[in-house]
Enzyme design. Structure first.
Site, PDB file in Angstrom:
ATOM      1  N   THR A  29       0.834  -1.211   0.000  1.00  0.00           N
ATOM      2  CA  THR A  29       0.000   0.000   0.000  1.00  0.00           C
ATOM      3  C   THR A  29       0.866   1.256   0.000  1.00  0.00           C
ATOM      4  OG1 THR A  29      -1.680  -1.182   1.265  1.00  0.00           O
ATOM      5  CG2 THR A  29      -1.819   1.221   1.271  1.00  0.00           C
ATOM      6  N   VAL A  30       1.806   1.346   0.941  1.00  0.00           N
ATOM      7  CA  VAL A  30       2.580   2.584   1.084  1.00  0.00           C
ATOM      8  C   VAL A  30       3.670   2.666   0.013  1.00  0.00           C
ATOM      9  CG1 VAL A  30       3.892   4.037   2.671  1.00  0.00           C
ATOM     10  CG2 VAL A  30       2.127   2.509   3.575  1.00  0.00           C
ATOM     11  N   GLU A 143       7.964  10.649   9.242  1.00  0.00           N
ATOM     12  CA  GLU A 143       6.703  11.409   9.267  1.00  0.00           C
ATOM     13  C   GLU A 143       5.493  10.498   9.044  1.00  0.00           C
ATOM     14  OE1 GLU A 143       6.094  15.043   9.841  1.00  0.00           O
ATOM     15  OE2 GLU A 143       4.412  13.748  10.294  1.00  0.00           O
ATOM     16  N   GLY A 148      -0.616   9.110   9.437  1.00  0.00           N
ATOM     17  CA  GLY A 148      -0.662   9.153   7.967  1.00  0.00           C
ATOM     18  C   GLY A 148      -0.191  10.469   7.396  1.00  0.00           C
ATOM     19  N   GLY A 201      -6.674  -1.122   2.560  1.00  0.00           N
ATOM     20  CA  GLY A 201      -5.242  -0.911   2.828  1.00  0.00           C
ATOM     21  C   GLY A 201      -4.973  -0.116   4.092  1.00  0.00           C
ATOM     22  N   GLU A 204      -3.065  -2.973   9.558  1.00  0.00           N
ATOM     23  CA  GLU A 204      -1.729  -3.569   9.590  1.00  0.00           C
ATOM     24  C   GLU A 204      -1.799  -4.993   9.043  1.00  0.00           C
ATOM     25  OE1 GLU A 204       1.097  -1.772  10.692  1.00  0.00           O
ATOM     26  OE2 GLU A 204      -0.475  -0.312  10.393  1.00  0.00           O
ATOM     27  N   ASP A 215      -1.160  -0.580  17.700  1.00  0.00           N
ATOM     28  CA  ASP A 215      -0.681   0.382  16.699  1.00  0.00           C
ATOM     29  C   ASP A 215      -0.784   1.816  17.254  1.00  0.00           C
ATOM     30  OD1 ASP A 215       0.034   1.069  13.808  1.00  0.00           O
ATOM     31  OD2 ASP A 215      -1.826   2.181  14.095  1.00  0.00           O
ATOM     32  N   LYS A 219       2.342   4.586  17.982  1.00  0.00           N
ATOM     33  CA  LYS A 219       2.336   5.990  17.539  1.00  0.00           C
ATOM     34  C   LYS A 219       2.412   6.935  18.736  1.00  0.00           C
ATOM     35  CE  LYS A 219      -0.268   4.786  13.397  1.00  0.00           C
ATOM     36  NZ  LYS A 219      -1.609   4.477  12.898  1.00  0.00           N
ATOM     37  N   GLY A 322      -3.786   4.632   4.541  1.00  0.00           N
ATOM     38  CA  GLY A 322      -4.063   4.428   3.121  1.00  0.00           C
ATOM     39  C   GLY A 322      -2.934   4.969   2.255  1.00  0.00           C
TER      40      GLY A 322
HETATM   41  P1  NDP Z   1       1.836  -3.993   2.822  1.00  0.00           P
HETATM   42  O1  NDP Z   1       1.606  -5.298   3.488  1.00  0.00           O
HETATM   43  O2  NDP Z   1       0.821  -3.472   1.900  1.00  0.00           O
HETATM   44  O3  NDP Z   1       3.242  -4.037   2.038  1.00  0.00           O
HETATM   45  C1  NDP Z   1       4.382  -4.648   2.571  1.00  0.00           C
HETATM   46  C2  NDP Z   1       5.417  -4.771   1.484  1.00  0.00           C
HETATM   47  O4  NDP Z   1       6.582  -5.386   2.034  1.00  0.00           O
HETATM   48  C3  NDP Z   1       4.984  -5.656   0.310  1.00  0.00           C
HETATM   49  O5  NDP Z   1       5.424  -5.091  -0.890  1.00  0.00           O
HETATM   50  C4  NDP Z   1       5.678  -6.978   0.554  1.00  0.00           C
HETATM   51  O6  NDP Z   1       6.028  -7.662  -0.644  1.00  0.00           O
HETATM   52  C5  NDP Z   1       6.945  -6.536   1.245  1.00  0.00           C
HETATM   53  N1  NDP Z   1       7.444  -7.562   2.173  1.00  0.00           N
HETATM   54  C6  NDP Z   1       6.788  -8.124   3.198  1.00  0.00           C
HETATM   55  N2  NDP Z   1       7.589  -9.022   3.812  1.00  0.00           N
HETATM   56  C7  NDP Z   1       8.756  -9.028   3.142  1.00  0.00           C
HETATM   57  C8  NDP Z   1       9.957  -9.758   3.291  1.00  0.00           C
HETATM   58  N3  NDP Z   1      10.117 -10.654   4.248  1.00  0.00           N
HETATM   59  N4  NDP Z   1      10.956  -9.486   2.424  1.00  0.00           N
HETATM   60  C9  NDP Z   1      10.801  -8.575   1.439  1.00  0.00           C
HETATM   61  N5  NDP Z   1       9.684  -7.840   1.259  1.00  0.00           N
HETATM   62  C10 NDP Z   1       8.674  -8.081   2.096  1.00  0.00           C
HETATM   63  O7  NDP Z   1       2.130  -2.969   4.010  1.00  0.00           O
HETATM   64  P2  NDP Z   1       1.834  -1.411   4.030  1.00  0.00           P
HETATM   65  O8  NDP Z   1       2.334  -0.778   2.796  1.00  0.00           O
HETATM   66  O9  NDP Z   1       0.438  -1.183   4.453  1.00  0.00           O
HETATM   67  O10 NDP Z   1       2.735  -0.955   5.286  1.00  0.00           O
HETATM   68  C11 NDP Z   1       4.134  -0.806   5.181  1.00  0.00           C
HETATM   69  C12 NDP Z   1       4.633  -0.070   6.420  1.00  0.00           C
HETATM   70  O11 NDP Z   1       4.003   1.193   6.503  1.00  0.00           O
HETATM   71  C13 NDP Z   1       4.323  -0.759   7.752  1.00  0.00           C
HETATM   72  O12 NDP Z   1       5.353  -0.490   8.664  1.00  0.00           O
HETATM   73  C14 NDP Z   1       3.046  -0.080   8.215  1.00  0.00           C
HETATM   74  O13 NDP Z   1       2.865  -0.124   9.613  1.00  0.00           O
HETATM   75  C15 NDP Z   1       3.326   1.333   7.764  1.00  0.00           C
HETATM   76  N6  NDP Z   1       2.174   2.178   7.550  1.00  0.00           N
HETATM   77  C16 NDP Z   1       1.112   1.764   6.803  1.00  0.00           C
HETATM   78  C17 NDP Z   1       0.054   2.601   6.547  1.00  0.00           C
HETATM   79  C18 NDP Z   1      -1.126   2.198   5.745  1.00  0.00           C
HETATM   80  O14 NDP Z   1      -2.088   2.982   5.662  1.00  0.00           O
HETATM   81  N7  NDP Z   1      -1.124   1.025   5.120  1.00  0.00           N
HETATM   82  C19 NDP Z   1       0.051   3.972   7.089  1.00  0.00           C
HETATM   83  C20 NDP Z   1       1.225   4.330   7.848  1.00  0.00           C
HETATM   84  C21 NDP Z   1       2.239   3.452   8.072  1.00  0.00           C
HETATM   85  P3  NDP Z   1       4.880  -8.190  -1.668  1.00  0.00           P
HETATM   86  O15 NDP Z   1       4.235  -6.962  -2.230  1.00  0.00           O
HETATM   87  O16 NDP Z   1       5.643  -8.926  -2.690  1.00  0.00           O
HETATM   88  O17 NDP Z   1       3.944  -9.016  -0.845  1.00  0.00           O
HETATM   89  N1  HSE Z   2      -3.032   0.472  10.387  1.00  0.00           N
HETATM   90  C1  HSE Z   2      -2.796   1.856  10.547  1.00  0.00           C
HETATM   91  C2  HSE Z   2      -4.112   2.564  10.796  1.00  0.00           C
HETATM   92  C3  HSE Z   2      -2.144   2.428   9.307  1.00  0.00           C
HETATM   93  O1  HSE Z   2      -5.159   1.962  10.582  1.00  0.00           O
HETATM   94  O2  HSE Z   2      -4.088   3.700  11.248  1.00  0.00           O
HETATM   95  C4  HSE Z   2      -1.721   3.856   9.473  1.00  0.00           C
HETATM   96  O3  HSE Z   2      -0.660   3.964  10.373  1.00  0.00           O
END
Ligand code: NDP
Ligand code: HSE
Length: 446
Positions: A29-30, A143, A148, A201, A204, A215, A219, A322
């Protein structure tokens, strides 16, 4: 008439520095949002940074996964990014240990700046990672890790510093806020809305972190560190999630003129002479008065209130989870690094971050719900247990009188300490007239 200057385009800027080379680990997602933003806003960002921002390597787990953006060849080992020619490694995998921690540590050891959205990692290891970064004059920016798209990390680190901070509190988890809002507005069930939040998305990888309050705790630990100059501390924090909140609680809250929100609160506490005692950190669902700003933060949005001493109280709100809002925060960190803005990770040199001294803040009023058998004496028994603990009742509602069947009794108490209320509820729960663990929710002061 004077002509306004025409704002120069990116091509008019002298690009004195070479491109900032960026390696991104995690394309979910991110990470996907960051790749898309860097591509679609390429020229505008270069103009703002004074140099181009160029992705030189990316990594994800599954090279066969279909993605709605294109990147060059994908490295399966994220650690390879730490020895690439990138200036900055962006960690967007997640998790407080494992590959995410290893990558951040290795990148810093190898002299790369790091940008991450990983609040779990920083809440647990933030002080040590900041020390590593600062020892090498590198940036570790986060940040996106809190709220978010709301720039609350930069605000606490750089803006609201003149008068100090007395308290920071807010809705810090988009998933929980989405669930509570949807349950109230559309009457849908908890599990159904959680699934939708995952599909959008917001959640977590392990959604129990969202609904269990973990979570928000991560924060809050970061906000507390920035606000009070302490090392992020998860141990001295009471944490409660939202899984026990029912549609009935949400309905009663509305009748009393409140809304239920999962709040993270960190507050400096003082003794009667005004001397600082310590910091009270807690995460729990709270009854928030309906007309206050936090009560009106809906859906996946977040809201944060900062009480900044003589500067006054400030309220920030916006999208808290998101793709686009989180990518916005990550990209702003990248632009800051490209510009060469440097400062300590948590606003003070990491080696000087103090250990947090825990201190409970005062009492509050409480919403209490009892699921009981409608039999003679039940009300007297509850009132007696509360009275034994010196908890006094301000108002009460009982619904669905059907003798012999179970009913909900709801009470609002006068201000009472949490441990006194907990003691009373433990005694009530032992009664054979009580069907389930009573629910207690604090009434948040405005
Ligand atoms: P996702 O699960 O959507 O994405 C995780 C990514 O990491 C994927 O591309 C995945 O690969 C890759 N990945 C997972 N495990 C491994 C591994 N062992 N080796 C290599 N690559 C790996 O997570 P998000 O994007 O939602 O979140 C990412 C971070 O951002 C987290 O720390 C989360 O807490 C934080 N965050 C998320 C927010 C949100 O709204 N989603 C908001 C703020 C922070 P593949 O795509 O191939 O599966
Ligand atoms: N899982 C987190 C939330 C993502 O729902 O707020 C943003 O940090």
């Amino acid at each position: 008439m004077a002509r306004l200057p025409i704002w120069p385009t990116q091509n008019d800027f002298p690009m004195t520095k070479g491109a900032l080379k960026i390696a991104i680990a995690g394309l979910g997602t991110v990470g996907g949002g960051v790749v898309k933003t860097l591509a679609s806003r390429h020229d505008a960002l270069a103009a703002q940074a004074g140099r181009k921002l160029e992705i030189v390597a990316v990594s994800a787990r599954d090279s066969n996964k279909k993605r709605d953006f294109s990147v060059g060849s994908l490295l399966s080992d994220p650690l390879a990014l730490a020895s690439s020619d990138a200036d900055v490694v962006v960690e967007l995998i997640g998790g407080e240990e494992g590959i995410a921690r290893k990558l951040v540590e290795t990148a810093l050891q190898n002299g790369k700046h790091v940008v991450t959205a990983n609040k779990a990692l920083l809440a647990r290891h933030g002080k040590r990672l900041a020390e590593m970064a600062e020892a090498k004059n590198l940036q570790l920016k986060f940040e996106a890790a809190v709220a978010g798209g709301i720039p609350i990390v930069t605000t606490l680190r750089e803006a609201l510093i003149a008068h100090g901070v007395d308290a920071v509190k807010g809705i810090l988890n988009g998933t929980c806020n989405y669930i509570l809002t949807e349950m109230e507005v559309s009457g849908r069930g908890f599990a159904d809305v959680l699934k939708e939040a995952q599909a959008k998305g917001y959640a977590e990888a392990d959604p129990t972190l969202d609904i269990g309050g973990g979570d928000t705790a991560h924060k809050l630990a970061l906000l507390s560190s920035l606000a009070f100059g302490t090392a992020p501390d998860l141990l001295n924090m009471r944490v409660e999630g939202i899984s026990h909140i029912t549609a009935e609680d949400i309905g009663f809250a509305s009748e009393f003129g409140f809304r239920i929100k999962l709040l993270g609160v960190a507050r400096q506490t003082y003794d009667e002479n005004g001397a600082a005692l310590g910091i009270d950190q807690r995460v729990r669902p709270a009854m928030v008065r309906a007309r206050t700003p936090l009560a009106n933060v809906d859906g996946a949005a977040n809201g944060v209130v900062v009480d900044a001493g003589e500067a006054g109280s400030f309220f920030f709100s916006g999208r808290g989870a998101g793709e686009a809002p989180t990518a916005s925060a990550v990209v702003s960190d990248l632009v800051e690094i490209a510009r060469g803005s440097f400062g300590p990770v948590f606003g003070r040199p990491a080696a000087g971050l103090k250990n947090l001294v825990p201190a409970e803040s005062g009492a509050s009023a409480w919403y209490l719900r009892f699921d009981v058998l409608d039999v003679p004496g039940v009300l007297a028994e509850i009132a007696g247990r509360l009275s034994d603990a010196n908890v006094s009742i301000e108002s009460m509602i009982q619904r669905g009188r059907a003798p012999g069947e179970h009913v909900s009794i709801v009470m609002i108490t006068h201000e009472s300490p949490q441990d006194a209320v907990e003691r009373a509820l433990k005694a009530v729960a032992a009664s054979d007239k009580v069907r389930a663990r009573p629910c207690m929710i604090p009434m948040e002061a405005a």
